[in-house]
Design an enzyme around this catalytic site. Structure first.
Site, PDB file in Angstrom:
ATOM      1  N   TRP A 155       1.483   1.829  -3.410  1.00  0.00           N
ATOM      2  CA  TRP A 155       0.473   2.593  -4.166  1.00  0.00           C
ATOM      3  C   TRP A 155       0.736   4.095  -4.029  1.00  0.00           C
ATOM      4  CZ3 TRP A 155      -2.841   1.472  -7.918  1.00  0.00           C
ATOM      5  CH2 TRP A 155      -3.214   0.141  -8.109  1.00  0.00           C
ATOM      6  N   TRP A 200     -21.301  14.189 -18.121  1.00  0.00           N
ATOM      7  CA  TRP A 200     -21.450  14.372 -16.674  1.00  0.00           C
ATOM      8  C   TRP A 200     -22.743  15.112 -16.357  1.00  0.00           C
ATOM      9  CZ3 TRP A 200     -18.366  11.273 -14.306  1.00  0.00           C
ATOM     10  CH2 TRP A 200     -17.052  11.048 -14.731  1.00  0.00           C
ATOM     11  N   TRP A 213     -15.729  13.281 -11.490  1.00  0.00           N
ATOM     12  CA  TRP A 213     -14.842  12.896 -10.386  1.00  0.00           C
ATOM     13  C   TRP A 213     -14.098  14.098  -9.809  1.00  0.00           C
ATOM     14  CZ3 TRP A 213      -9.635  13.917 -10.968  1.00  0.00           C
ATOM     15  CH2 TRP A 213      -9.138  14.071 -12.267  1.00  0.00           C
ATOM     16  N   TRP A 234      -9.027   8.973  -7.376  1.00  0.00           N
ATOM     17  CA  TRP A 234     -10.298   9.350  -8.021  1.00  0.00           C
ATOM     18  C   TRP A 234     -10.322   8.871  -9.468  1.00  0.00           C
ATOM     19  CZ3 TRP A 234     -14.988  10.790  -6.384  1.00  0.00           C
ATOM     20  CH2 TRP A 234     -15.116  11.171  -5.059  1.00  0.00           C
ATOM     21  N   GLU A 261       0.844  -1.207   0.000  1.00  0.00           N
ATOM     22  CA  GLU A 261       0.000   0.000   0.000  1.00  0.00           C
ATOM     23  C   GLU A 261       0.875   1.251   0.000  1.00  0.00           C
ATOM     24  OE1 GLU A 261      -3.223  -0.083  -0.543  1.00  0.00           O
ATOM     25  OE2 GLU A 261      -3.146  -2.260  -0.523  1.00  0.00           O
ATOM     26  N   ASN A 296     -10.488   3.389   3.501  1.00  0.00           N
ATOM     27  CA  ASN A 296     -10.225   3.243   2.059  1.00  0.00           C
ATOM     28  C   ASN A 296     -11.349   2.532   1.310  1.00  0.00           C
ATOM     29  OD1 ASN A 296      -8.494   3.288  -0.380  1.00  0.00           O
ATOM     30  ND2 ASN A 296      -8.561   1.074  -0.100  1.00  0.00           N
TER      31      ASN A 296
HETATM   32  P1  FAD Z   1      -3.242   1.839   5.184  1.00  0.00           P
HETATM   33  O1  FAD Z   1      -4.125   0.812   4.649  1.00  0.00           O
HETATM   34  O2  FAD Z   1      -2.759   1.655   6.590  1.00  0.00           O
HETATM   35  O3  FAD Z   1      -2.067   2.097   4.193  1.00  0.00           O
HETATM   36  C1  FAD Z   1      -0.802   2.661   4.579  1.00  0.00           C
HETATM   37  C2  FAD Z   1      -0.469   3.867   3.714  1.00  0.00           C
HETATM   38  O4  FAD Z   1      -0.371   3.501   2.348  1.00  0.00           O
HETATM   39  C3  FAD Z   1      -1.506   4.964   3.745  1.00  0.00           C
HETATM   40  O5  FAD Z   1      -1.348   5.788   4.876  1.00  0.00           O
HETATM   41  C4  FAD Z   1      -1.231   5.701   2.441  1.00  0.00           C
HETATM   42  O6  FAD Z   1      -0.156   6.601   2.561  1.00  0.00           O
HETATM   43  C5  FAD Z   1      -0.808   4.575   1.518  1.00  0.00           C
HETATM   44  N1  FAD Z   1      -1.950   4.128   0.720  1.00  0.00           N
HETATM   45  C6  FAD Z   1      -2.865   3.199   1.036  1.00  0.00           C
HETATM   46  N2  FAD Z   1      -3.752   3.029   0.024  1.00  0.00           N
HETATM   47  C7  FAD Z   1      -3.382   3.900  -0.941  1.00  0.00           C
HETATM   48  C8  FAD Z   1      -3.884   4.208  -2.241  1.00  0.00           C
HETATM   49  N3  FAD Z   1      -4.942   3.571  -2.765  1.00  0.00           N
HETATM   50  N4  FAD Z   1      -3.259   5.162  -2.962  1.00  0.00           N
HETATM   51  C9  FAD Z   1      -2.173   5.796  -2.488  1.00  0.00           C
HETATM   52  N5  FAD Z   1      -1.648   5.537  -1.252  1.00  0.00           N
HETATM   53  C10 FAD Z   1      -2.243   4.605  -0.506  1.00  0.00           C
HETATM   54  N6  FAD Z   1      -4.816   8.704   0.372  1.00  0.00           N
HETATM   55  C11 FAD Z   1      -4.177   9.801   0.813  1.00  0.00           C
HETATM   56  O7  FAD Z   1      -3.159   9.670   1.516  1.00  0.00           O
HETATM   57  N7  FAD Z   1      -4.618  11.054   0.474  1.00  0.00           N
HETATM   58  C12 FAD Z   1      -5.721  11.261  -0.284  1.00  0.00           C
HETATM   59  O8  FAD Z   1      -6.060  12.418  -0.582  1.00  0.00           O
HETATM   60  C13 FAD Z   1      -6.444  10.114  -0.727  1.00  0.00           C
HETATM   61  N8  FAD Z   1      -7.580  10.250  -1.456  1.00  0.00           N
HETATM   62  C14 FAD Z   1      -8.268   9.132  -1.870  1.00  0.00           C
HETATM   63  C15 FAD Z   1      -9.433   9.281  -2.635  1.00  0.00           C
HETATM   64  C16 FAD Z   1     -10.146   8.162  -3.049  1.00  0.00           C
HETATM   65  C17 FAD Z   1     -11.386   8.331  -3.888  1.00  0.00           C
HETATM   66  C18 FAD Z   1      -9.703   6.868  -2.699  1.00  0.00           C
HETATM   67  C19 FAD Z   1     -10.450   5.652  -3.133  1.00  0.00           C
HETATM   68  C20 FAD Z   1      -8.532   6.711  -1.961  1.00  0.00           C
HETATM   69  C21 FAD Z   1      -7.804   7.819  -1.537  1.00  0.00           C
HETATM   70  N9  FAD Z   1      -6.608   7.691  -0.785  1.00  0.00           N
HETATM   71  C22 FAD Z   1      -5.938   8.818  -0.376  1.00  0.00           C
HETATM   72  C23 FAD Z   1      -5.986   6.364  -0.595  1.00  0.00           C
HETATM   73  C24 FAD Z   1      -6.391   5.617   0.686  1.00  0.00           C
HETATM   74  O9  FAD Z   1      -7.779   5.616   0.843  1.00  0.00           O
HETATM   75  C25 FAD Z   1      -5.773   6.205   1.951  1.00  0.00           C
HETATM   76  O10 FAD Z   1      -4.385   6.389   1.785  1.00  0.00           O
HETATM   77  C26 FAD Z   1      -5.984   5.257   3.135  1.00  0.00           C
HETATM   78  O11 FAD Z   1      -7.358   5.037   3.336  1.00  0.00           O
HETATM   79  C27 FAD Z   1      -5.384   5.863   4.375  1.00  0.00           C
HETATM   80  O12 FAD Z   1      -5.653   5.073   5.496  1.00  0.00           O
HETATM   81  P2  FAD Z   1      -4.478   4.293   6.209  1.00  0.00           P
HETATM   82  O13 FAD Z   1      -3.354   5.223   6.489  1.00  0.00           O
HETATM   83  O14 FAD Z   1      -5.068   3.582   7.374  1.00  0.00           O
HETATM   84  O15 FAD Z   1      -4.063   3.245   5.108  1.00  0.00           O
END
Ligand code: FAD
Length: 482
Positions: A272, A300, A353, A376, A269, A335
């Protein structure tokens, strides 16, 4: 030698290469500049709350921090002359406007005889380090991450011993920036949930290791469970670095008995996040333009009332409403629920979006240009390595699958909390006597669905027809820099 250390999205002392390099060569003047003028996207309202508290924490651990507001090129030039600094350092940011700003500042300062150096403080790998076999940027996550895993990750550096001397440089009082909301104080529920700052970030990682990492691979999709790290705002503001997370997770793998797969999934993650930054660096229009240009043809909808119902968590679909209310109350959304609410906005309501991206930007504490835009576009189907547009989430099924006991929905939608699990995720399907017995009056105490799922699905697919006609699958135009 005196060095100005320009803090940006690296609000920490440990594993801060710019700070370490400055301290190694003599006196430092640490500075943070609130940049509302140079063209970088202004920090959203929730982000400002975080910034206030994170700067308070940073200033305390540094023993002093100069706060200035304005165009960083002007502010830095002024500080150089006020303090007699001969060197300016910072850790790199990767937003296109930040790159343009920093490049111009570097050129101007160097021309006036100031030494300037920048470092990688926020990514495992520089976006330009990773290239496909043909020498281009990656557009698909899996090969990107496989390539990352072949590279060595540098070890984090320790926090340096500090003796900051501000050389008489005056600082704005933090309160004068009015980063915190007052009337109404919509951030009242943030403080019990979050501890901005480096210490809070480390504690969050430790809590996750102890109570969330085991089972992460499967349970991270459950918004009712604690199997996620919630590190995202700390990562965005650079209170912890991905290198520190990488090293700590590997240490954890060696010292604990929990299955290795969970730790690998967690690191993927972080992968990602790396991929999103790679994409933003190579495709700077990611936050504003469809990565697949054929989506420019999508018809849209401009329904303001539906947009507001979505923003307020009043769509009549409990899992969507719970997510939007969690976001408003805590500045965070799980997420899986982010994916559900984004899909609902784009596909059920057929709202662009970019409207959702903008709302998230303002309300998320972890709002991050790369992660937000890439995610997004991923949900919309128009992004790199995206979910296919025609895969439309059914919000009732998603609710039943990922919130099976209804704990998440009951927390955020208390007005339907008494409904039994059988109808909790679709109150509009409940028999009238059950609604009555549970104190639910649709259209009064809880909204009726603002769109019918089956009809909305058909309309979304019809809209996608325009994209297909415009050549969505035409690979030759996909992901061009534009
Ligand atoms: P964990 O599951 O604990 O993951 C650890 C770290 O990995 C996160 O803190 C984050 O830095 C990174 N990560 C995890 N999933 C993703 C992902 N899909 N894309 C990029 N990095 C990821 N994340 C943001 O940090 N900022 C945003 O503005 C943001 N906007 C989002 C918008 C949408 C529509 C969606 C679907 C996802 C978005 N995310 C965003 C990605 C993700 O949802 C969050 O990073 C995650 O929910 C953060 O929770 P966590 O720290 O517990 O994640």
């Amino acid at each position: 030698m005196t060095t100005l250390v320009w803090f940006r999205q690296d609000l920490r002392l440990a594993d801060n290469p710019a700070l370490a390099a400055a301290v190694a060569r003599g006196a430092i003047v640490p500075v943070y500049i609130l940049d509302d003028t140079s063209g970088v996207r202004a920090i959203g309202a929730a982000g400002r709350w975080w910034l206030h508290h994170s700067l308070t924490a940073l200033s305390k651990s540094l023993g002093g921090l100069v706060l200035r507001r304005g165009d960083p090129s002007t502010v830095l030039a002024a500080l150089v002359s006020e303090t007699g600094a001969t060197r300016v350092v910072w850790n790199r940011c990767y937003e296109p406007e930040a790159i343009a700003r920093d490049t111009a500042i570097k050129t101007a300062l160097t021309a006036s005889g100031i030494e300037v150096e920048s470092f990688n403080g926020s990514l495992l790998f520089e976006p330009w380090e990773l290239k496909t076999l043909t020498g281009g940027p990656y557009k698909v996550y899996s090969p990107f991450w496989r390539a990352c895993l072949k590279l060595p990750v540098s070890a984090p550096v320790s926090a340096p011993k500090l003796k900051p001397t501000l050389h008489g440089a005056k600082s704005d009082p933090l309160a004068s920036w009015t980063l915190l909301p007052k009337q109404p104080n919509w951030a009242a529920a943030f403080a019990p949930e979050w501890t901005p700052g480096e210490t809070g970030a480390r504690a969050r990682l430790e809590t996750f290791f102890v109570g969330g990492l085991a089972g992460y691979g499967e349970l991270r999709n459950r918004p009712d469970l604690p199997n996620i790290s919630r590190l995202s705002p700390h990562l965005h503001w650079g209170e912890i670095s991905p290198r520190q997370i990488w090293a700590a997770t590997h240490m954890r793998i060696e010292t604990s008995t929990s299955p290795r797969g969970d730790a690998d999934k967690f690191l993927s993650e972080i992968g990602w996040r790396e991929f999103a930054h790679h994409l933003l660096f190579h495709f700077p229009t990611l936050p504003t333009r469809n990565w697949k240009p054929a989506f420019d043809a999508y018809p849209w909808s401009d329904d303001k009332a539906q947009l507001v119902a979505w923003q307020k968590g009043q769509t009549g679909y409990p899992i969507v409403d719970a997510g939007m209310r969690e976001l408003w109350a805590t500045g965070y959304m799980h997420n899986r629920v982010r994916m559900i609410v984004a899909s609902f906005l784009i596909k059920h309501l057929r709202i662009d979006w970019r409207q959702g991206e903008a709302w998230f930007w303002d309300t998320l504490l972890d709002a991050d240009l790369a992660n937000n835009a890439a995610s997004w576009q991923w949900v919309a189907g128009c992004g790199a390595d995206a979910a296919p547009y025609f895969r439309i989430f059914n919000p009732m099924e998603q609710g039943r699958k990922f919130d099976p006991n209804g704990d998440y929905v009951r927390r955020w939608c208390p007005e339907i909390a008494r409904l039994p699990n059988t109808v909790l995720h679709a109150p509009f399907e409940a028999p009238a006597e059950i609604l009555r017995a549970c104190g639910v009056s649709l259209g009064k105490t809880y909204p009726r669905p603002i769109v019918d799922h089956a009809t909305a699905r058909q309309a979304a697919l019809a809209g996608y027809g325009a994209v297909k006609a415009a050549g969505a699958e035409a690979a030759d135009t996909v992901g061009q820099k534009r």
